[in-house]
Motif scaffolding. Structure first.
Motif, short mmCIF file in Angstrom:
data_model
loop_
_atom_site.label_atom_id
_atom_site.label_comp_id
_atom_site.label_asym_id
_atom_site.label_seq_id
_atom_site.Cartn_x
_atom_site.Cartn_y
_atom_site.Cartn_z
N UNK A 51 -21.79 5.33 -8.59
CA UNK A 51 -22.72 6.29 -8.03
C UNK A 51 -23.57 6.88 -9.15
N UNK A 52 -24.66 7.53 -8.76
CA UNK A 52 -25.58 8.08 -9.75
C UNK A 52 -24.83 9.02 -10.70
N UNK A 53 -24.99 8.79 -11.98
CA UNK A 53 -24.37 9.65 -12.98
C UNK A 53 -22.96 9.25 -13.35
N UNK A 54 -22.39 8.28 -12.65
CA UNK A 54 -21.04 7.86 -12.95
C UNK A 54 -21.05 6.57 -13.77
N UNK A 55 -20.02 6.40 -14.53
CA UNK A 55 -19.90 5.21 -15.37
C UNK A 55 -19.51 4.00 -14.53
N UNK A 56 -20.15 2.87 -14.83
CA UNK A 56 -19.84 1.63 -14.11
C UNK A 56 -18.43 1.16 -14.45
N UNK A 57 -17.69 0.73 -13.45
CA UNK A 57 -16.37 0.16 -13.65
C UNK A 57 -16.29 -1.17 -12.92
N UNK A 58 -15.54 -2.07 -13.47
CA UNK A 58 -15.40 -3.39 -12.85
C UNK A 58 -14.44 -3.30 -11.67
N UNK A 59 -14.73 -4.04 -10.57
CA UNK A 59 -13.79 -4.07 -9.44
C UNK A 59 -12.59 -4.96 -9.72
N UNK A 60 -12.64 -5.76 -10.78
CA UNK A 60 -11.59 -6.72 -11.08
C UNK A 60 -10.39 -6.05 -11.73
N UNK A 61 -9.21 -6.51 -11.36
CA UNK A 61 -7.98 -6.06 -11.99
C UNK A 61 -7.18 -7.29 -12.40
N UNK A 62 -6.39 -7.13 -13.44
CA UNK A 62 -5.53 -8.23 -13.87
C UNK A 62 -4.17 -8.07 -13.21
N UNK A 63 -3.81 -9.04 -12.39
CA UNK A 63 -2.55 -8.97 -11.64
C UNK A 63 -1.38 -9.29 -12.54
N UNK A 64 -0.32 -8.48 -12.40
CA UNK A 64 0.88 -8.70 -13.20
C UNK A 64 2.12 -8.88 -12.32
N UNK A 65 1.91 -9.10 -11.04
CA UNK A 65 3.02 -9.21 -10.11
C UNK A 65 3.73 -10.55 -10.19
N UNK A 66 4.76 -10.73 -9.35
CA UNK A 66 5.56 -11.97 -9.38
C UNK A 66 4.79 -13.14 -8.81
N UNK A 67 5.27 -14.32 -9.07
CA UNK A 67 4.68 -15.53 -8.52
C UNK A 67 5.02 -15.69 -7.04
N UNK A 68 4.53 -16.80 -6.46
CA UNK A 68 4.66 -17.00 -5.02
C UNK A 68 6.11 -16.94 -4.55
N UNK A 69 7.01 -17.66 -5.20
CA UNK A 69 8.39 -17.73 -4.73
C UNK A 69 9.16 -16.44 -4.96
N UNK A 70 8.70 -15.61 -5.90
CA UNK A 70 9.42 -14.39 -6.23
C UNK A 70 8.91 -13.16 -5.49
N UNK A 71 7.83 -13.32 -4.69
CA UNK A 71 7.32 -12.18 -3.95
C UNK A 71 8.30 -11.78 -2.85
N UNK A 72 8.15 -10.56 -2.36
CA UNK A 72 9.07 -10.05 -1.34
C UNK A 72 8.84 -10.76 -0.01
N UNK A 73 9.87 -11.33 0.59
CA UNK A 73 9.70 -11.98 1.90
C UNK A 73 9.22 -10.97 2.95
N UNK A 74 8.41 -11.44 3.88
CA UNK A 74 7.86 -10.55 4.91
C UNK A 74 8.37 -10.88 6.31
N UNK A 75 9.30 -11.81 6.42
CA UNK A 75 9.69 -12.27 7.76
C UNK A 75 10.39 -11.18 8.56
N UNK A 76 11.10 -10.27 7.90
CA UNK A 76 11.76 -9.19 8.65
C UNK A 76 10.73 -8.22 9.24
N UNK A 77 9.64 -7.97 8.48
CA UNK A 77 8.62 -7.05 8.97
C UNK A 77 7.73 -7.71 10.05
N UNK A 78 7.54 -9.01 9.95
CA UNK A 78 6.68 -9.72 10.90
C UNK A 78 7.45 -10.00 12.18
N UNK A 79 7.82 -8.95 12.88
CA UNK A 79 8.65 -9.08 14.08
C UNK A 79 7.83 -9.68 15.22
N UNK A 80 8.33 -10.71 15.86
CA UNK A 80 7.59 -11.33 16.96
C UNK A 80 7.18 -10.32 18.03
#
Length: 334
Positions: A4-33
């Motif tokens: 915005x006017x008068x504010x410093x520009x910041x990049x929208x990009x972030x460097x992800x440091x989370x787990x890989x695909x197999x180590x992410x938290x499973x979602x099947x319990x939350x995805x209730x049919x």
């Protein structure tokens, strides 16, 4: 966003440091049919006014050839007059049934290529026009015999960013499933980072629908850009009608941008092998000062946007088709 006017520009990009695909938290319990089924049931009960999305506005051009579509087993032809007015009607010539999608538009009239019968968009000898609507991104047609509901004057068009401050793209795909299978896919946000790891990471559903008055899935997710570079946002999924799901970015880069997924049945109810078209509109915006050149580069960006949507829908169509195959044989686990 720091731009915005008068504010410093910041990049929208972030460097992800989370787990890989197999180590992410499973979602099947939350995805209730049951949760997905209830959201689908609420969406299916909402009125559509018998309006169906048939394609992108820019695909029906002044001076261009007519566009032919099939909706619910009904042939439809669309074209524009010289003033840009959108016309739609039955796709068969009232004379001897010629396919009007293969005809020509001459001085704003649709001229049959078999015998030269000209249609100006008004009723003619057994040929009656269908109500049509152009919302600036998509074109719709109203088919009362297919929808079977009380008709409405206009379709329910989702709220979008202002046209002058957005870039839009429309992608279309066809699958062997019913519209509800497409909608159910979009009402299951939990599959995002598992099924589409090339596009999404760190997806968390922070709020489920609470009922008709609070019917949104609210999601925190990171869009992958390249490697570990991501853009984190908050988004919500809602279903304003029986064949439409809208994802809207509510916080983060591109806030108010939307992805509209419209499911249009191609075959009639009696069809043993249903086919459904997915017409997905992306309307993207940004509050950053540098977004002006991006808008001007829209013709170059649209193929890239369609390619991205195509990669997602290669997988999501498989999801929808699998769901229909299980339902049609009585094996659906939900």
């Amino acid at each position: 966003m720091g731009d915005r006017a008068g504010e410093r520009w910041t990049s929208p990009l972030r460097r992800r440091r989370g787990p890989g695909w197999a180590a992410q938290t499973p979602t099947w319990r939350q995805a209730r049919p049951a949760v997905i089924a209830e959201a689908l049931e609420r969406a299916s009960a909402r009125p559509s006014g018998n309006w169906f999305v048939v394609g992108a506005s820019r695909d029906v051009r002044v001076g261009g050839r007519p566009c032919g579509r099939t909706v619910g087993g009904v042939e439809v032809v669309l074209w524009r007059s010289e003033t840009g007015a959108l016309h739609a009607g039955p796709g068969a010539c009232p004379h001897l049934g010629a396919p009007l999608r293969e005809s020509r538009v001459v001085c704003g009239a649709l001229v049959c290529h078999w015998h030269g019968l000209a249609l100006d968009g008004g009723p003619f000898a057994g040929w009656s026009p269908y109500p049509a609507h152009d919302d600036g991104v998509l074109v719709w047609v109203r088919l009362d015999a297919v929808g079977g509901e009380a008709p409405s004057d206009r379709p329910v068009v989702p709220v979008r960013p202002a046209a002058g401050n957005a870039v839009d793209s429309v992608f279309t795909a066809v699958g062997r499933c019913e519209a509800q299978d497409v909608v159910a896919n979009r009402l299951d946000p939990w599959h995002g980072s598992w099924f589409h790891p090339y596009s999404f990471a760190d997806l968390t559903v922070v709020r489920e629908p609470q009922g008709d008055e609070d019917d949104a899935f609210v999601v925190d997710v990171s869009f992958r850009v390249a490697g570990r570079l991501v853009v984190p946002v908050r988004a919500e999924f809602t279903a304003p009608g029986p064949r439409t799901v809208v994802m809207r970015i509510t916080d983060g880069e591109g806030a108010t941008s939307v992805v509209e997924t419209h499911a249009t049945p191609l075959t009639g109810e009696a069809g043993r092998q249903p086919r459904t078209a997915v017409v997905e509109a992306v309307v993207a915006t940004s509050g950053r000062r540098g977004f002006g050149p991006v808008r001007r580069a829209a013709p170059v960006l649209r193929p890239l946007m369609r390619r991205t949507a195509g990669r997602l829908w290669r997988d999501d169509m498989a999801y929808a088709e699998r769901r229909w195959a299980l339902r049609s044989t009585g094996r659906f686990p939900g």
